[in-house]
Design an enzyme around this catalytic site. Structure first.
Site, PDB file in Angstrom:
ATOM      1  N   ASP A 135      68.362 109.834  55.975  1.00 54.74           N
ATOM      2  CA  ASP A 135      68.194 109.431  57.381  1.00 54.74           C
ATOM      3  C   ASP A 135      67.363 108.149  57.419  1.00 54.74           C
ATOM      4  O   ASP A 135      66.600 107.861  56.497  1.00 54.74           O
ATOM      5  CB  ASP A 135      67.427 110.513  58.154  1.00 54.74           C
ATOM      6  CG  ASP A 135      68.308 111.696  58.535  1.00 54.74           C
ATOM      7  OD1 ASP A 135      69.534 111.585  58.451  1.00 54.74           O
ATOM      8  OD2 ASP A 135      67.740 112.738  58.917  1.00 54.74           O
ATOM      9  N   ARG A 185      76.331 105.714  57.133  1.00 50.42           N
ATOM     10  CA  ARG A 185      76.355 106.255  58.495  1.00 50.42           C
ATOM     11  C   ARG A 185      75.811 105.185  59.438  1.00 50.42           C
ATOM     12  O   ARG A 185      74.695 104.698  59.254  1.00 50.42           O
ATOM     13  CB  ARG A 185      75.467 107.494  58.568  1.00 50.42           C
ATOM     14  CG  ARG A 185      75.274 108.017  59.982  1.00 50.42           C
ATOM     15  CD  ARG A 185      74.187 109.079  60.047  1.00 50.42           C
ATOM     16  NE  ARG A 185      74.532 110.222  59.229  1.00 50.42           N
ATOM     17  CZ  ARG A 185      73.626 111.122  58.809  1.00 50.42           C
ATOM     18  NH1 ARG A 185      72.353 110.989  59.110  1.00 50.42           N
ATOM     19  NH2 ARG A 185      74.003 112.144  58.069  1.00 50.42           N
TER      20      ARG A 185
END
Ligand code: FDA
Length: 309
Positions: A135, A185
């Site tokens: 992340d 992502r």
């Protein structure tokens, strides 16, 4: 204005304590968080996989300033991966890791500890036939996180990155990462960032997202389009066609509890659709960022407080 107040609140220890002790917040938590235990995470994953969706799982926690806590988070991921393996789910589920939850934010050699603990998670994921995505947190951590990504990718090439379109630097980062085997992502970005480093106007962020997406879709890597924005989902599909991308050479991603019908629609029409499933007790920062994205969620919280409090 409300967004920046909420994003500051997401980092307040005092508000974290108050909210965590207030049972009425539970209804909101239940909408966005899959539960507190490994079993809860595996159960939610299993249901999503049965419905044709893929999953990435986040053991909630961030900004850890306690070495033992960082070790517990690493161990929770290792136990989670074992449980996914036992349930036969590692073909459909990967994990998402915040480096600040596994030591990156510790003073001194935090970066080294974050890498070491993320490496242990990557090694276990690899052994079980799955992978992890790192992340991305606030902009002060971007260089450190991309550095850790490079180290992990040298040994585990499928380790995924997250790029936040709102950062001015992100087009350049997308160019660096749009290479064969690289999983990226792309999200808009969820933190409160100064104008010196990030676009703050919604229309500017959306345009930046499309510029980044074009680079990733034209490149050799595997783009992961993390957005619930209907326009961007449509543009993503059109760019896949324009770049002659095969189905399965990119995927859509959305958060647990957000636009579930759209998630199912995309999965049913044959798109790869992955749901980001958070679980654990440290839900406060994550939940407040979800409130900041859609202030209408605040009225759900208010209703929960009135009806149950
Ligand atoms: P936008 O916020 O404009 O929302 C578009 C529409 O989607 C809204 O109008 C609403 O209908 C719906 N929607 C969006 N959020 C909602 C919510 N919370 N509740 C209800 N409806 C909502 N960020 C980051 O900084 N680092 C990271 O590592 C990640 N990782 C990540 C993984 C995945 C899989 C996703 C989907 C998102 C992230 N994010 C993230 C969060 C991301 O940066 C962003 O804050 C949210 O996805 C919201 O942006 P949208 O692109 O959905 O658009």
């Amino acid at each position: 204005m409300l967004r920046s107040v909420l994003l500051s609140a997401s980092r307040s220890d005092r508000l974290r304590q108050v909210a965590t002790d207030a049972p009425p917040a539970r209804a909101m938590v239940d909408r966005f968080v899959a539960g507190e235990t490994t079993d809860d995470a595996v159960r939610a994953t299993s249901g999503l996989v049965e419905s044709g969706r893929l999953v990435t799982i986040d053991h909630l926690g961030e900004d850890t300033l306690d070495l033992e806590q960082a070790g517990r988070t690493r161990d929770a991921y290792l136990a989670l991966l074992d449980a996914l393996g036992d349930a036969g789910l590692t073909g459909s589920a990967e994990v998402s890791v915040k480096l600040s939850a596994v030591g990156q934010a510790l003073p001194g050699d935090g970066e080294k500890i974050g890498l070491e603990y993320a490496h242990a998670i990557a090694e276990k994921a690899d052994a079980l036939g799955t992978t992890l995505t790192l992340d991305m947190e606030d902009h002060t951590t971007t260089d450190s996180t991309l550095g850790t990504l490079r180290e992990l990718r040298a040994e585990f090439p499928s380790t995924g990155a997250v790029i936040q379109a709102y950062l001015h630097r992100s087009e350049a980062d997308c160019r660096d990462l749009a290479v064969g085997g690289s999983r990226v992502r792309l999200c808009k970005g969820a933190y409160s960032e100064p104008q010196s480093v990030a676009f703050v106007d919604k229309a500017d962020i959306d345009k930046a997202y499309v510029r980044c997406l074009k680079i990733l879709m034209q490149g050799e890597g595997y783009p992961m389009l993390a957005t619930h924005d209907p326009r961007l989902v449509e543009i993503g599909g059109a760019l896949a066609i324009r770049n002659e991308r095969e189905p399965g050479s990119y995927e859509f991603q959305m958060l647990y509890g957000v636009r579930p019908d759209e998630q199912q629609r995309l999965a049913d029409q044959g798109d790869r659709m992955r749901v980001y499933v958070p679980y654990g007790t440290e839900w406060y920062g994550y939940l407040v960022r979800r409130l900041a994205e859609k202030p209408a969620n605040l009225s759900l919280l208010a209703r929960a407080l009135v009806s149950k409090g």
